[in-house]
Design a protein around this motif. Sequence first.
Motif, PDB file in Angstrom:
ATOM      1  N   ARG A 252      16.421  14.104  48.351  1.00 40.33           N
ATOM      2  CA  ARG A 252      16.921  15.111  47.404  1.00 40.33           C
ATOM      3  C   ARG A 252      17.384  16.342  48.171  1.00 40.33           C
ATOM      4  NH1 ARG A 252      11.017  17.025  45.117  1.00 40.33           N
ATOM      5  NH2 ARG A 252      12.079  18.889  44.374  1.00 40.33           N
ATOM      6  N   SER A 253      18.325  17.067  47.615  1.00 33.48           N
ATOM      7  CA  SER A 253      18.932  18.143  48.387  1.00 33.48           C
ATOM      8  C   SER A 253      18.308  19.505  48.118  1.00 33.48           C
ATOM      9  CB  SER A 253      20.427  18.201  48.096  1.00 33.48           C
ATOM     10  OG  SER A 253      20.615  18.319  46.703  1.00 33.48           O
ATOM     11  N   ASP A 254      17.589  19.625  46.982  1.00 34.34           N
ATOM     12  CA  ASP A 254      17.070  20.951  46.659  1.00 34.34           C
ATOM     13  C   ASP A 254      15.774  21.234  47.403  1.00 34.34           C
ATOM     14  OD1 ASP A 254      15.724  18.971  44.904  1.00 34.34           O
ATOM     15  OD2 ASP A 254      14.567  20.745  44.374  1.00 34.34           O
ATOM     16  N   TYR A 255      15.464  22.499  47.603  1.00 36.54           N
ATOM     17  CA  TYR A 255      14.203  22.848  48.239  1.00 36.54           C
ATOM     18  C   TYR A 255      13.377  23.722  47.319  1.00 36.54           C
ATOM     19  CZ  TYR A 255      15.220  20.470  52.483  1.00 36.54           C
ATOM     20  OH  TYR A 255      15.452  19.481  53.384  1.00 36.54           O
ATOM     21  N   ASP A 256      13.619  23.597  46.020  1.00 32.85           N
ATOM     22  CA  ASP A 256      12.956  24.540  45.127  1.00 32.85           C
ATOM     23  C   ASP A 256      11.487  24.158  44.919  1.00 32.85           C
ATOM     24  OD1 ASP A 256      11.969  24.228  42.529  1.00 32.85           O
ATOM     25  OD2 ASP A 256      13.901  23.715  41.693  1.00 32.85           O
ATOM     26  N   GLY A 257      11.195  22.875  44.881  1.00 31.33           N
ATOM     27  CA  GLY A 257       9.794  22.448  44.870  1.00 31.33           C
ATOM     28  C   GLY A 257       8.997  22.877  43.663  1.00 31.33           C
ATOM     29  N   SER A 258       9.658  23.164  42.560  1.00 32.61           N
ATOM     30  CA  SER A 258       8.911  23.570  41.372  1.00 32.61           C
ATOM     31  C   SER A 258       8.547  22.355  40.542  1.00 32.61           C
ATOM     32  CB  SER A 258       9.764  24.520  40.533  1.00 32.61           C
ATOM     33  OG  SER A 258      10.873  23.819  40.026  1.00 32.61           O
ATOM     34  N   TYR A 259       7.500  22.496  39.755  1.00 29.70           N
ATOM     35  CA  TYR A 259       7.087  21.427  38.861  1.00 29.70           C
ATOM     36  C   TYR A 259       6.369  22.029  37.677  1.00 29.70           C
ATOM     37  CZ  TYR A 259       3.160  22.253  42.010  1.00 29.70           C
ATOM     38  OH  TYR A 259       2.207  22.843  42.785  1.00 29.70           O
ATOM     39  N   SER A 459       2.558   7.708  51.432  1.00 29.17           N
ATOM     40  CA  SER A 459       3.500   7.193  52.408  1.00 29.17           C
ATOM     41  C   SER A 459       3.046   7.410  53.836  1.00 29.17           C
ATOM     42  CB  SER A 459       4.866   7.850  52.205  1.00 29.17           C
ATOM     43  OG  SER A 459       5.749   7.433  53.208  1.00 29.17           O
ATOM     44  N   GLU A 460       3.398   6.461  54.697  1.00 29.04           N
ATOM     45  CA  GLU A 460       3.114   6.607  56.118  1.00 29.04           C
ATOM     46  C   GLU A 460       4.329   7.166  56.848  1.00 29.04           C
ATOM     47  OE1 GLU A 460       1.601   2.854  57.542  1.00 29.04           O
ATOM     48  OE2 GLU A 460       0.130   2.794  55.933  1.00 29.04           O
ATOM     49  N   GLU A 461       5.410   7.386  56.109  1.00 29.15           N
ATOM     50  CA  GLU A 461       6.629   7.890  56.739  1.00 29.15           C
ATOM     51  C   GLU A 461       6.794   9.373  56.458  1.00 29.15           C
ATOM     52  OE1 GLU A 461      10.250   5.558  56.300  1.00 29.15           O
ATOM     53  OE2 GLU A 461       9.000   3.863  55.725  1.00 29.15           O
ATOM     54  N   LEU A 462       6.681  10.166  57.510  1.00 26.83           N
ATOM     55  CA  LEU A 462       6.749  11.613  57.329  1.00 26.83           C
ATOM     56  C   LEU A 462       8.101  12.111  56.829  1.00 26.83           C
ATOM     57  CD1 LEU A 462       4.600  12.889  60.302  1.00 26.83           C
ATOM     58  CD2 LEU A 462       4.004  12.752  57.894  1.00 26.83           C
ATOM     59  N   PRO A 463       9.234  11.602  57.348  1.00 25.90           N
ATOM     60  CA  PRO A 463      10.524  12.107  56.860  1.00 25.90           C
ATOM     61  C   PRO A 463      10.658  11.953  55.353  1.00 25.90           C
ATOM     62  CG  PRO A 463      10.851  10.659  58.750  1.00 25.90           C
ATOM     63  CD  PRO A 463       9.403  10.586  58.400  1.00 25.90           C
ATOM     64  N   GLU A 464      10.125  10.858  54.842  1.00 24.84           N
ATOM     65  CA  GLU A 464      10.212  10.595  53.412  1.00 24.84           C
ATOM     66  C   GLU A 464       9.327  11.571  52.635  1.00 24.84           C
ATOM     67  OE1 GLU A 464      10.005   6.449  52.109  1.00 24.84           O
ATOM     68  OE2 GLU A 464       7.883   6.754  51.706  1.00 24.84           O
ATOM     69  N   GLU A 483      -2.639  21.227  52.794  1.00 26.79           N
ATOM     70  CA  GLU A 483      -1.632  21.063  51.758  1.00 26.79           C
ATOM     71  C   GLU A 483      -0.373  21.822  52.171  1.00 26.79           C
ATOM     72  OE1 GLU A 483      -2.954  21.764  47.742  1.00 26.79           O
ATOM     73  OE2 GLU A 483      -0.938  22.395  47.128  1.00 26.79           O
ATOM     74  N   PHE A 484       0.781  21.163  52.048  1.00 24.91           N
ATOM     75  CA  PHE A 484       2.040  21.832  52.356  1.00 24.91           C
ATOM     76  C   PHE A 484       2.879  21.930  51.084  1.00 24.91           C
ATOM     77  CE2 PHE A 484       0.852  19.786  56.342  1.00 24.91           C
ATOM     78  CZ  PHE A 484       1.055  20.811  57.264  1.00 24.91           C
ATOM     79  N   GLU A 489      11.853  24.354  56.156  1.00 24.41           N
ATOM     80  CA  GLU A 489      11.440  24.532  57.550  1.00 24.41           C
ATOM     81  C   GLU A 489      10.389  23.519  57.998  1.00 24.41           C
ATOM     82  OE1 GLU A 489      11.467  27.975  55.865  1.00 24.41           O
ATOM     83  OE2 GLU A 489      13.581  27.645  56.368  1.00 24.41           O
ATOM     84  N   LEU A 490       9.769  22.869  57.037  1.00 30.26           N
ATOM     85  CA  LEU A 490       8.666  21.965  57.363  1.00 30.26           C
ATOM     86  C   LEU A 490       9.150  20.846  58.293  1.00 30.26           C
ATOM     87  CD1 LEU A 490       5.708  21.539  56.703  1.00 30.26           C
ATOM     88  CD2 LEU A 490       6.398  20.082  54.810  1.00 30.26           C
TER      89      LEU A 490
END
Lengths: 500, 335
Positions: A252-259, A459-464, A483-484, A489-490
């Motif tokens: 996904r392209s957004d970095y807003d991270g809201s829920y 997941s074991e895949e960090l990029p995902e 918790e991140f 920047e992560l």
Amino acid sequence: MIKECLLETKGIYKSFGPTRALVDVSIQVCRGEIRGLIGENGSGKSTLSSIVAGAQTADKGEMFFKGEQYLPKGNVDAQKQGISMVVQEMGTIPGITVASNIFLGNLNQFSKSGILSISKMNKAAKKILTEIGVPEINPSMFIDKLNFEDRKIVEIARAMYTEPEVLIIDETTTALAQKGRTLLYKLIDKMHKENKAVLFISHDLDELMSVCNNITVLRDGNLIDTLEKEDMSIDKMRRLMVGRELKGNYYRSDYDGSYGKEVVLDIRQATTGVNVENFSLQLHKGEILGIGGLSDCGMHEVGRVAFGIDKPLTGEVKLIKDDVLISNPQVAIRNKMGYVSKDRDKEALILNASIKDNITLPSLPILENGFIITNKSESELANQGVDQMEIKCYSPEQRCNELSGGNKQKVVFAKWIGNGSDILILDCPTRGIDVGVKANMYQLMYQLKKEGKSILMISEELPELIGMSDRILIMKDGLIQKEFARSEELSEQDIIDYMI
Amino acid sequence: MDGNGVLAKEREEEVMIQEQLIAKTRKKEKLSMIIPFFGIIFITVFFAIVTKGNTLSPSNLNNIMNQSFSIIIVAVGAVFVYSHGGMDMSVGAVQGLSSVVVASLILQGAIPGWMVLPVSILVGTVTGFTTGAIHVTIGVPAFVVSLCMRYIATGITRTATSAKDLYIPYNDFSFWNKGMIKLVVLLLVIGIGYIAFKYTRVGKYLKAIGGNKITAGQSGINVKKYTVLAYMILGSTVGLVSFFSLTRTGVVSSSTGQGFELDILTAIVLGGFPLSGGAKSKISSAILGAITVAILTNGLILWGADPNIINGIKGVLFLIIVYLSYERRKGEVVS
């Protein structure tokens, strides 16, 4: 330098029932060559490698090894002739020792008048394990005591002890963490230096770029091209594999991270017999919550507990809205939860049943009219799933074991999308899936999030994890380490420190 | 232009080859469906020839009908057990047990006539429940539990008939043994079985359990509940059959029902039903197999085979069929 051809296939054909896996495939692998083999799932790369390794026979075509015609009678025979393979699936046999696994099918060399010398066998196993760089694995230990990664390493040892001249590695690195990968790369380098050859199959294009001398691309059973080192680029490989340009964003392209504020699933102080202690988490409406860590950190168990497959010894799993305790999968499903197991073939699918049967299985109570479930209602649901997930098949009646890995995973997703799940627990949702399908899955997850559904992605895949999650929990030894929040920047390095 | 033409031609060829492959697979599937039919025709013709037409005489056809009746009904019940990968070796013994219980109750005047049928079915269902429940709660394979159940039931039957065989006044039940009534019952059982297996949760869940127990559980199926239910369904058909054979013969002896479970097992295998269960399980396979077994048993007797040797012949045949249909690679029977 004149290259000596070590292995050659000429016009190999193979079909499984109505599925054509290989069409007129001819490759040449020279001494000292590290050959990458790529293609989407179902492109035929695993079929080709297992034919070379003697595990399957071609319908048509010839093979030559060291200039002579090569007709392996099985994988043990192939290994004797000098071609070994490390397979994609778990290839160790539980219930016997590490050493017995390594010398499976070749125990004769250690037996004298019918009696097996265990100590001789263990000694030989110790030698090979030390050689490949894992002296810490004890050959007399039962294989079940080892974790996933170490078992894979035992398989590598099994492939190496005959000192093969061609080593085939099929998707092995997906199961390996850093330790295993380093070990494998060292082996590959050694093979290269000794003027032997490696056939390397992987989904990780970066990995292939750095390891291989050249890369052969397969698509739908056809050989598309072989790229030399200087022609390789990730974009080019992807394009050749998929057969078209990949559009849009991968994650996904957004970095807003809201829920949403509303908590939908609440795990409180859950402790299980294995790996999870006093574990708590809260999943919100419209949230993609990622859980990461090493494979034995307890995150897979968390998924099982959340869905009621394993019952926590203490603590509880609660759906907040309806105030329901999840005590088994039936309750979970009734309350609109879905679960995608990390072990697709063993737990998520009925392989010899049709796509239709698999998709409709959790939805049968919904399709019921009185007591009766009509063919029509089933077909409607199945067709809808096939269309929505773009499952490649000739009919929903096709059996799942004829499908490629990516298509199988689409069927699993269709199961839970089909019954309208609001909360999805996805355990390694993209394990062993190629880029094209992966991109589809990510888009789907994002769309579900936007529809207000909640996803717990293990997941074991960090990029995902970084690419998709609103929040990431990193686990180690059954506990949450850190918790991140979603952030541009992560980086993987930020996270890895908390995993190990 | 030329290049495009070549490409289009290649594509056309591709499509053609794909279609051929699909057609080939379909043909193979069809063939495996037709084989059991040929089996029936073959043995019918074979026995008609070797017995010089005796097998096709009206009175013998009636005999075959009677034998098929029991085997078909229980085979329909057995579909629910075998489709989920289960097995029941207690069928014959339970038939005996059910007959003994019912006969004793009639002889003591303990139940009115109309209760005989329900009680017979009940005894079968309860034993089926017991087998299934023990199997799922303590996790012992159904094969073993049902073998134990067979010994228990046989023991009870033998004890009850040790002094003398039990005779019941069977004229009271002659209504039930009219051809038409039995035909109606048979069609009802097949009809209900077919619908329950193909169009309800019960059959679909059991097939799913046979296909993959873990997946079934994770898809919301109460595996234990439906497993027990399968044994209850089979038990109820055994009870039903026990009623009809008791009221037809009017007698229970220590050998009542003996060897019946092997007839059922043979029927299942002969009809092309996968012993491992799963998606390929079909009611029709079981029915075809049941008819085959009935014709076979009957034909062997008329041919003059010693009745004692018939079980031996069936055993050999069973082995051959399993050998022919066993798919070694997957370790599955009939796929």
